[in-house]
Write a protein that holds these residues in place. Structure first.
Motif, PDB file in Angstrom:
ATOM      1  N   ARG A 159       0.844  -1.173  -0.011  1.00  0.00           N
ATOM      2  CA  ARG A 159      -0.029  -0.023   0.005  1.00  0.00           C
ATOM      3  C   ARG A 159       0.915   1.234  -0.043  1.00  0.00           C
ATOM      4  NH1 ARG A 159      -4.083   1.907   4.848  1.00  0.00           N
ATOM      5  NH2 ARG A 159      -4.620   4.063   3.978  1.00  0.00           N
ATOM      6  N   TYR A 160       1.902   1.346   0.611  1.00  0.00           N
ATOM      7  CA  TYR A 160       2.834   2.446   0.834  1.00  0.00           C
ATOM      8  C   TYR A 160       3.784   2.470   0.034  1.00  0.00           C
ATOM      9  CZ  TYR A 160       0.029   2.802   4.985  1.00  0.00           C
ATOM     10  OH  TYR A 160      -1.044   2.899   5.978  1.00  0.00           O
ATOM     11  N   ILE A 161       4.433   3.647  -0.315  1.00  0.00           N
ATOM     12  CA  ILE A 161       5.817   4.008  -1.141  1.00  0.00           C
ATOM     13  C   ILE A 161       6.877   3.348  -0.444  1.00  0.00           C
ATOM     14  CG2 ILE A 161       4.559   6.010  -2.076  1.00  0.00           C
ATOM     15  CD1 ILE A 161       6.665   7.597  -0.511  1.00  0.00           C
ATOM     16  N   GLU A 162       7.840   3.177  -1.282  1.00  0.00           N
ATOM     17  CA  GLU A 162       9.140   2.472  -0.734  1.00  0.00           C
ATOM     18  C   GLU A 162      10.203   3.258  -0.001  1.00  0.00           C
ATOM     19  OE1 GLU A 162      10.708   4.493  -4.546  1.00  0.00           O
ATOM     20  OE2 GLU A 162       8.719   3.391  -3.666  1.00  0.00           O
ATOM     21  N   LYS A 163      10.683   2.647   0.893  1.00  0.00           N
ATOM     22  CA  LYS A 163      11.734   3.482   1.527  1.00  0.00           C
ATOM     23  C   LYS A 163      13.243   3.658   0.620  1.00  0.00           C
ATOM     24  CE  LYS A 163      10.411   2.584   6.266  1.00  0.00           C
ATOM     25  NZ  LYS A 163      10.785   2.055   7.568  1.00  0.00           N
ATOM     26  N   THR A 164      13.349   2.278   0.133  1.00  0.00           N
ATOM     27  CA  THR A 164      14.433   1.972  -0.752  1.00  0.00           C
ATOM     28  C   THR A 164      14.193   1.152  -1.742  1.00  0.00           C
ATOM     29  OG1 THR A 164      16.043   2.080   1.186  1.00  0.00           O
ATOM     30  CG2 THR A 164      16.940   1.052  -1.025  1.00  0.00           C
ATOM     31  N   ALA A 165      14.638   1.653  -3.249  1.00  0.00           N
ATOM     32  CA  ALA A 165      14.441   0.760  -4.184  1.00  0.00           C
ATOM     33  C   ALA A 165      15.777   0.308  -4.925  1.00  0.00           C
ATOM     34  CB  ALA A 165      13.270   1.027  -5.102  1.00  0.00           C
ATOM     35  N   ILE A 166      16.026  -0.678  -5.238  1.00  0.00           N
ATOM     36  CA  ILE A 166      17.287  -0.935  -6.275  1.00  0.00           C
ATOM     37  C   ILE A 166      17.022  -1.692  -7.264  1.00  0.00           C
ATOM     38  CG2 ILE A 166      19.662  -2.169  -6.009  1.00  0.00           C
ATOM     39  CD1 ILE A 166      19.500  -1.850  -3.058  1.00  0.00           C
ATOM     40  N   GLY A 167      17.428  -1.386  -8.387  1.00  0.00           N
ATOM     41  CA  GLY A 167      17.223  -2.217  -9.771  1.00  0.00           C
ATOM     42  C   GLY A 167      18.686  -2.432 -10.693  1.00  0.00           C
ATOM     43  N   LEU A 168      18.609  -3.454 -11.208  1.00  0.00           N
ATOM     44  CA  LEU A 168      19.493  -4.061 -12.291  1.00  0.00           C
ATOM     45  C   LEU A 168      18.920  -3.930 -13.252  1.00  0.00           C
ATOM     46  CD1 LEU A 168      22.193  -5.336 -13.257  1.00  0.00           C
ATOM     47  CD2 LEU A 168      21.066  -7.607 -12.835  1.00  0.00           C
ATOM     48  N   ILE A 169      19.479  -3.236 -14.390  1.00  0.00           N
ATOM     49  CA  ILE A 169      18.723  -2.890 -15.558  1.00  0.00           C
ATOM     50  C   ILE A 169      19.706  -3.257 -16.900  1.00  0.00           C
ATOM     51  CG2 ILE A 169      17.636  -1.155 -17.190  1.00  0.00           C
ATOM     52  CD1 ILE A 169      17.652   0.707 -14.297  1.00  0.00           C
ATOM     53  N   HIS A 170      19.245  -3.876 -17.829  1.00  0.00           N
ATOM     54  CA  HIS A 170      19.875  -4.478 -19.081  1.00  0.00           C
ATOM     55  C   HIS A 170      19.329  -3.661 -19.973  1.00  0.00           C
ATOM     56  CE1 HIS A 170      20.999  -6.889 -22.324  1.00  0.00           C
ATOM     57  NE2 HIS A 170      22.215  -7.302 -21.809  1.00  0.00           N
ATOM     58  N   PHE A 171      20.444  -3.175 -20.980  1.00  0.00           N
ATOM     59  CA  PHE A 171      19.977  -2.371 -22.010  1.00  0.00           C
ATOM     60  C   PHE A 171      20.135  -3.046 -23.101  1.00  0.00           C
ATOM     61  CE2 PHE A 171      20.577   0.723 -18.624  1.00  0.00           C
ATOM     62  CZ  PHE A 171      19.722   1.733 -18.993  1.00  0.00           C
ATOM     63  N   LYS A 172      19.375  -2.590 -24.410  1.00  0.00           N
ATOM     64  CA  LYS A 172      19.297  -3.533 -25.621  1.00  0.00           C
ATOM     65  C   LYS A 172      20.886  -3.634 -26.268  1.00  0.00           C
ATOM     66  CE  LYS A 172      14.418  -2.803 -26.654  1.00  0.00           C
ATOM     67  NZ  LYS A 172      13.645  -2.046 -27.568  1.00  0.00           N
ATOM     68  N   ASN A 173      21.798  -2.480 -25.910  1.00  0.00           N
ATOM     69  CA  ASN A 173      23.049  -2.430 -26.411  1.00  0.00           C
ATOM     70  C   ASN A 173      24.046  -3.291 -25.462  1.00  0.00           C
ATOM     71  OD1 ASN A 173      23.287  -0.587 -24.552  1.00  0.00           O
ATOM     72  ND2 ASN A 173      23.638   1.193 -25.655  1.00  0.00           N
ATOM     73  N   GLY A 174      23.545  -3.935 -24.600  1.00  0.00           N
ATOM     74  CA  GLY A 174      24.394  -4.779 -23.937  1.00  0.00           C
ATOM     75  C   GLY A 174      24.947  -4.023 -22.557  1.00  0.00           C
ATOM     76  N   VAL A 175      24.723  -2.601 -22.257  1.00  0.00           N
ATOM     77  CA  VAL A 175      24.921  -2.120 -21.087  1.00  0.00           C
ATOM     78  C   VAL A 175      24.257  -2.470 -19.927  1.00  0.00           C
ATOM     79  CG1 VAL A 175      25.029   0.155 -19.885  1.00  0.00           C
ATOM     80  CG2 VAL A 175      25.824   0.183 -22.275  1.00  0.00           C
ATOM     81  N   HIS A 176      24.884  -2.467 -18.737  1.00  0.00           N
ATOM     82  CA  HIS A 176      24.202  -2.879 -17.676  1.00  0.00           C
ATOM     83  C   HIS A 176      24.377  -1.720 -16.329  1.00  0.00           C
ATOM     84  CE1 HIS A 176      24.508  -7.235 -18.586  1.00  0.00           C
ATOM     85  NE2 HIS A 176      23.751  -7.612 -17.801  1.00  0.00           N
ATOM     86  N   ALA A 177      23.282  -1.576 -15.862  1.00  0.00           N
ATOM     87  CA  ALA A 177      23.247  -0.436 -14.765  1.00  0.00           C
ATOM     88  C   ALA A 177      22.647  -0.839 -13.672  1.00  0.00           C
ATOM     89  CB  ALA A 177      22.207   0.652 -15.352  1.00  0.00           C
ATOM     90  N   VAL A 178      23.170  -0.256 -12.669  1.00  0.00           N
ATOM     91  CA  VAL A 178      22.519  -0.626 -11.284  1.00  0.00           C
ATOM     92  C   VAL A 178      22.071   0.632 -10.537  1.00  0.00           C
ATOM     93  CG1 VAL A 178      22.974  -1.359  -8.937  1.00  0.00           C
ATOM     94  CG2 VAL A 178      24.076  -2.668 -10.823  1.00  0.00           C
ATOM     95  N   VAL A 179      20.606   0.950 -10.112  1.00  0.00           N
ATOM     96  CA  VAL A 179      20.437   2.231  -9.540  1.00  0.00           C
ATOM     97  C   VAL A 179      19.767   1.925  -8.129  1.00  0.00           C
ATOM     98  CG1 VAL A 179      19.846   3.268 -11.755  1.00  0.00           C
ATOM     99  CG2 VAL A 179      18.171   1.859 -10.542  1.00  0.00           C
ATOM    100  N   GLU A 180      20.054   2.985  -7.322  1.00  0.00           N
ATOM    101  CA  GLU A 180      19.538   2.812  -5.712  1.00  0.00           C
ATOM    102  C   GLU A 180      18.734   4.093  -5.639  1.00  0.00           C
ATOM    103  OE1 GLU A 180      20.487   2.409  -1.395  1.00  0.00           O
ATOM    104  OE2 GLU A 180      22.015   2.513  -2.844  1.00  0.00           O
ATOM    105  N   GLY A 181      17.405   4.124  -5.213  1.00  0.00           N
ATOM    106  CA  GLY A 181      16.840   5.216  -4.919  1.00  0.00           C
ATOM    107  C   GLY A 181      16.459   5.389  -3.307  1.00  0.00           C
ATOM    108  N   GLY A 182      16.568   6.512  -2.662  1.00  0.00           N
ATOM    109  CA  GLY A 182      16.374   6.410  -1.220  1.00  0.00           C
ATOM    110  C   GLY A 182      17.372   5.925  -0.394  1.00  0.00           C
ATOM    111  N   GLY A 183      17.242   4.891   0.132  1.00  0.00           N
ATOM    112  CA  GLY A 183      18.472   4.112   0.977  1.00  0.00           C
ATOM    113  C   GLY A 183      18.512   4.783   2.358  1.00  0.00           C
ATOM    114  N   VAL A 184      17.509   5.387   2.796  1.00  0.00           N
ATOM    115  CA  VAL A 184      17.540   5.947   4.313  1.00  0.00           C
ATOM    116  C   VAL A 184      18.734   6.595   4.699  1.00  0.00           C
ATOM    117  CG1 VAL A 184      16.872   5.486   6.704  1.00  0.00           C
ATOM    118  CG2 VAL A 184      15.910   4.030   4.667  1.00  0.00           C
TER     119      VAL A 184
END
Length: 349
Positions: A218-243
């Motif tokens: 129900r509630y918004i996140e405190k922290t979110a982390i994502g591993l993202i793969h792009f069509k050109n082969g690049v990988h990304a890791v992102v973190e939002g929040g993190g307290v």
């Protein structure tokens, strides 16, 4: 547009990003919607709207705007506007954009994130296409001269082929707010700049794997982390929040021959060279980050882009489609988190 005429602008929402942040003595100016429209030679603010009477009157006094409204539907009905600038809460973006497009305006500058969900974002983009309205989303870093210089370095092969991007938008723990009203937490509100810049630098993503820390669904996140793969082969890791007890926004772009660190208060370039510590090895050495050939204030750059789109018919470098794609990555991270980190392939909506 004739040179002796200016586009008439109406602003919906007279709060922080619309006007109040101009009072921050530390920020580069302009740093608000009103500041940018006031500074641009081809635009004039003629009307404004806010449900808070005191805030509305203060806005009118500051920017010399006399036609003031508490109801945006009344403003859009009574005024003959060329541009509508939307600086209201995200939950209202969809209805405001739809009505503005139907009212006959030619351009819309909409604050980020584009909407609280992908269904709303699609409706906004589709209506603007139907009515031939140019919509720009306020991911202002796309017009920042140093981010543009970083993109130039990447696109020209200046750091070789991009391998990995690590990004963070770190802040304190948010209050317990409902998802259906606010869309998401730190990854949604500040992290939208991250996911937008990932696409700016690396193109389209094809799948994500996500994790988040929240109190139920129900509630918004405190922290979110994502591993993202792009069509050109690049990988990304992102973190939002993190307290965190501080705010930090940063991208670490790692190529096969160099590295760029760029964010709030940082712009660094590292290039490959012979190691001073290990014989036969190469390491990264910091070099001078090149100055942009031409600089423009990021907020003013967004208005310049919108005016150019209206005058010449091309699409913005931060279009409604771009705003929707940045939101889609975030929503895919949330979806993956609910599925225990399972890969979620794009598009999802």
């Amino acid at each position: 547009m004739k040179k002796d005429l200016k586009y008439k602008v109406g602003i919906i929402g007279c709060g922080r990003i619309a006007s109040i942040l101009e009072d921050d003595v530390l920020r580069q100016k302009p740093c608000t919607h009103a500041g940018a429209f006031d500074a641009h030679p081809d635009t004039e603010i003629v009307a404004a709207c806010d449900i808070n009477k005191e805030r509305l009157l203060a806005f009118g006094k500051r920017w010399c705007v006399k036609r003031l409204y508490k109801d945006y539907t009344e403003m859009l009905t009574r005024e003959r506007l060329d541009i509508v600038s939307i600086a209201a809460w995200t939950e209202y973006h969809r209805d405001m954009v739809i009505m503005a497009a139907e009212s006959g305006v030619r351009g819309i500058y909409c604050e980020k994130p584009i909407a609280v969900n992908l269904k709303q974002a699609k409706e906004m983009v589709d209506m603007c296409k139907k009515k031939k309205v140019k919509m720009v989303i306020g991911h202002e870093r796309r017009w920042d001269p140093y981010y543009r210089k970083a993109k130039e370095l990447i696109d020209s092969g200046g750091i070789g082929e991009i391998r990995t991007i690590i990004g963070n938008a770190l802040s304190d723990s948010p209050p317990e707010l409902p998802v259906d009203k606010y869309g998401g937490g730190p990854l949604f509100h500040d992290g939208t700049h991250l996911t937008d810049l990932l696409r700016f630098f690396a193109g389209d993503a094809d799948w994500v794997s996500g994790y988040d820390d929240r109190i139920g669904d129900r509630y918004i996140e405190k922290t979110a982390i994502g591993l993202i793969h792009f069509k050109n082969g690049v990988h990304a890791v992102v973190e939002g929040g993190g307290v965190r007890k501080y705010f930090n926004f940063e991208l670490d772009i790692q190529g096969s021959e160099g590295r760029i660190l760029i964010g709030n208060g940082i712009k660094e370039l590292y290039m490959t060279g012979p190691s001073n510590r290990f014989t036969g090895f190469k390491e990264l050495e910091r070099v001078e980050f090149p100055n942009p050939d031409r600089g423009i204030n990021p907020f003013l750059g967004g208005i310049e882009d919108l005016v150019g789109c209206m005058n010449n018919g091309h699409e913005s470098i931060s279009s409604g489609e771009d705003g929707k794609a940045a939101l889609e990555i975030i929503m895919a991270i949330y979806k993956s988190a609910r599925l225990g980190g399972e890969r979620v392939f794009l598009p999802i909506g």
